[in-house]
Design an enzyme around this catalytic site. Structure first.
Site, short mmCIF file in Angstrom:
data_model
loop_
_atom_site.label_atom_id
_atom_site.label_comp_id
_atom_site.label_asym_id
_atom_site.label_seq_id
_atom_site.Cartn_x
_atom_site.Cartn_y
_atom_site.Cartn_z
NE ARG A 120 -12.84 -4.52 4.52
CZ ARG A 120 -12.05 -4.22 3.49
NH1 ARG A 120 -12.00 -2.96 3.05
NH2 ARG A 120 -11.34 -5.14 2.90
CD GLN A 167 -6.01 -5.41 2.35
OE1 GLN A 167 -6.63 -5.76 3.35
NE2 GLN A 167 -6.51 -4.58 1.46
CG ASP A 312 -9.73 -6.53 -5.24
OD1 ASP A 312 -10.34 -6.94 -4.24
OD2 ASP A 312 -8.62 -5.96 -5.17
NE ARG A 343 -16.10 -5.54 -3.17
CZ ARG A 343 -14.85 -5.14 -3.32
NH1 ARG A 343 -13.92 -6.02 -3.64
NH2 ARG A 343 -14.51 -3.87 -3.14
NE ARG A 384 -11.63 -3.52 -6.17
CZ ARG A 384 -10.75 -2.72 -6.75
NH1 ARG A 384 -10.98 -2.23 -7.95
NH2 ARG A 384 -9.62 -2.39 -6.14
C1 S3P Z 1 -5.09 -5.80 -1.57
C2 S3P Z 1 -5.29 -7.12 -1.31
C3 S3P Z 1 -6.60 -7.77 -1.38
C4 S3P Z 1 -7.57 -6.94 -2.20
C5 S3P Z 1 -7.55 -5.50 -1.81
C6 S3P Z 1 -6.17 -4.90 -2.01
C7 S3P Z 1 -3.74 -5.24 -1.42
O1 S3P Z 1 -7.13 -7.91 -0.08
O2 S3P Z 1 -8.87 -7.45 -2.07
O3 S3P Z 1 -8.48 -4.77 -2.60
O4 S3P Z 1 -3.49 -4.10 -1.86
O5 S3P Z 1 -2.89 -5.93 -0.86
P1 S3P Z 1 -6.76 -9.19 0.87
O6 S3P Z 1 -5.33 -9.12 1.20
O7 S3P Z 1 -7.65 -9.01 2.08
O8 S3P Z 1 -7.13 -10.40 0.06
#
Ligand code: S3P
Length: 428
Positions: A120, A167, A312, A343, A384
């Site tokens: 990733r 994130q 998600d 996905r 998921r």
């Molecule tokens: C998350 C943010 C999302 C989400 C992930 C959890 C988080 O990812 O898809 O399951 O806890 O901040 P991205 O920040 O890559 O969009």
């Protein structure tokens, strides 16, 4: 683990609770680890991802006790140099947030993950951290883990995320805590704001406007107590199931109602579902009940700006699209290619295996009203996608077998038990 799911002949009726929110649990554990003193977190998410965060913290010298779902963390502003590699398992949140928290430390650390996580993209965090002064190296110019971090003094900066991501935003805010000066982050569209809310809960004033968030470095959070709300992303599977099984009426209790997580409810309402919220608490996170009643569904368009608010939930919304009249269009969802599995391809493969109609056009997905039949499906190691497959199976004509279902442990270990408690015929 193979799970067999029978088509659901009777309405889904009753009340459920879901595990504590995964995103909030990660952040609360990390923040508690930074605070001098003891913090207590109730309803900590029971999944493997949030355990990975705790395992990494332990190697950094942060002691904690997890008893049932109550996490007690003895935090410290100084962490130890780990004597071993930190393993984030399947958890992108653990890896990205720790990158932000380790870049400004005065020691060396290495972060790795499972086979899925090692593929990733991390450049979206590594590149802005390097602009702050970080020294992070890894495969493909630091885009892929394992990643080696040599702690360096960091400088605050002004950064606009090219793609909205909670994130990445959070990783930069964490790094900003250890940076000299101010770190300011803005996004093209709002994403979940749990980090901002928790920083404020731990006494760290941050400046927020609709377009940016700003943090001053050199301050430590205060220890805190927190009750984690139920995870709306886990609730989404049951809510969507209740929307597509005629006559259903389901109450989800004590679940997070943060608007930055509820885009999927807005979409289901636009499609015709009857959904009501009862708010019990506003701070530090909104919490309450969600009541959903099945109604005939019609397709709609999910716009690009909505995507971070339901990122998600897109796979399970695609199942709702297949059961709706007309077409459900999802615009600008290319980010789905970089999740625990691809996905975007996974949704198309799943719906095609069930005889449904779905088509990718660039970064858009079109799902058209379909009559689903039972089939053999694969979770591809993605929690998921396993849960999405189970929801689709309820609406199929004929039984469905889903292979690789052990991955539901990542976020909701009791998922299939909960489904069975609503009268769904599930067997292993
Ligand atoms: C998350 C943010 C999302 C989400 C992930 C959890 C988080 O990812 O898809 O399951 O806890 O901040 P991205 O920040 O890559 O969009």
């Amino acid at each position: 683990m193979r799970v067999h799911v029978e088509p659901q002949q009777r309405p889904l009726q009753g009340a459920i609770t879901v595990p504590g929110d995964k995103s909030i649990s990660h952040r609360a554990a990390l923040l508690a680890a930074l605070a001098d003193g003891t913090s207590r977190i109730h309803r900590y998410n029971p999944g493997a991802d949030t355990r990975s965060t705790l395992a990494c913290l332990e190697k950094l010298g942060v002691t904690h006790i997890l008893q049932d779902d109550v996490l007690t963390v003895h935090g410290a502003s100084t962490w130890q140099e780990p004597t071993d590699v930190l393993n984030a398992g399947n958890s992108g949140t653990t890896m990205r947030m720790l990158l932000g928290l380790l870049a400004g430390r005065d020691f060396f650390s290495v972060l790795t993950g499972d086979a899925s996580l090692r593929e990733r993209p991390m450049a979206r965090v590594v590149l802005p951290l390097k602009r702050m002064g970080a020294d992070i190296r890894g495969r493909q110019q630091g885009n892929l883990s394992p990643l080696a971090i040599t702690g360096k003094p960091l400088l605050g900066m002004d950064y606009h995320l090219p793609v909205a991501s909670a994130q990445v935003k959070s990783a930069l805010l964490w790094a900003g805590l250890f940076a000299q000066g101010t770190t300011r982050v803005s996004e093209p569209h709002p994403s979940r704001d749990h980090t901002e809310r928790l920083l404020a809960h731990a006494g760290l004033g941050i400046e927020r406007t609709p377009s940016h968030v700003e943090i001053r470095g050199g301050r430590a959070p205060a220890s805190f107590c927190l009750e984690v709300p139920g995870d709306p992303s886990s609730a989404a599977f049951f809510i969507t199931a209740a929307c597509i099984v005629p006559g259903s009426e389901l109450l989800v209790q004590d679940v997070g109602l943060n608007p930055t997580r509820l885009g999927f409810l807005e979409v289901l309402k636009r499609m015709g579902a009857k959904i009501q919220l009862q708010v019990h608490q506003e701070e530090p996170e909104p919490v309450g009940n969600i009541l959903v009643q099945a109604r005939a569904l019609t397709g709609t368009t999910i716009k690009r700006h909505e995507v971070p608010l339901l990122i998600d939930e897109l796979p399970v919304l695609a199942v709702a699209g297949a059961m709706a009249s007309g077409t459900l269009a999802m615009e600008g969802i290319g980010e789905l290619r970089h999740k625990e599995s691809d996905r975007l391809q996974g949704i198309v493969d799943l719906l095609h295996a069930l005889g449904g109609r779905a088509r990718v056009c660039g970064d858009n997905l079109l799902v058209t009203e379909s009559s689903l039949k039972g089939s053999l499906l694969h979770a591809h190691g993605d929690h998921r996608m396993a849960m999405t497959a189970a929801v689709a199976a309820l609406a199929a004509q004929g039984p469905t077998t889903i292979c690789g279902c052990e991955c539901v442990n990542v976020s909701h270990p009791a998922f299939f038990h909960e489904l069975a408690s609503l009268g769904v015929k599930v067997s292993c």
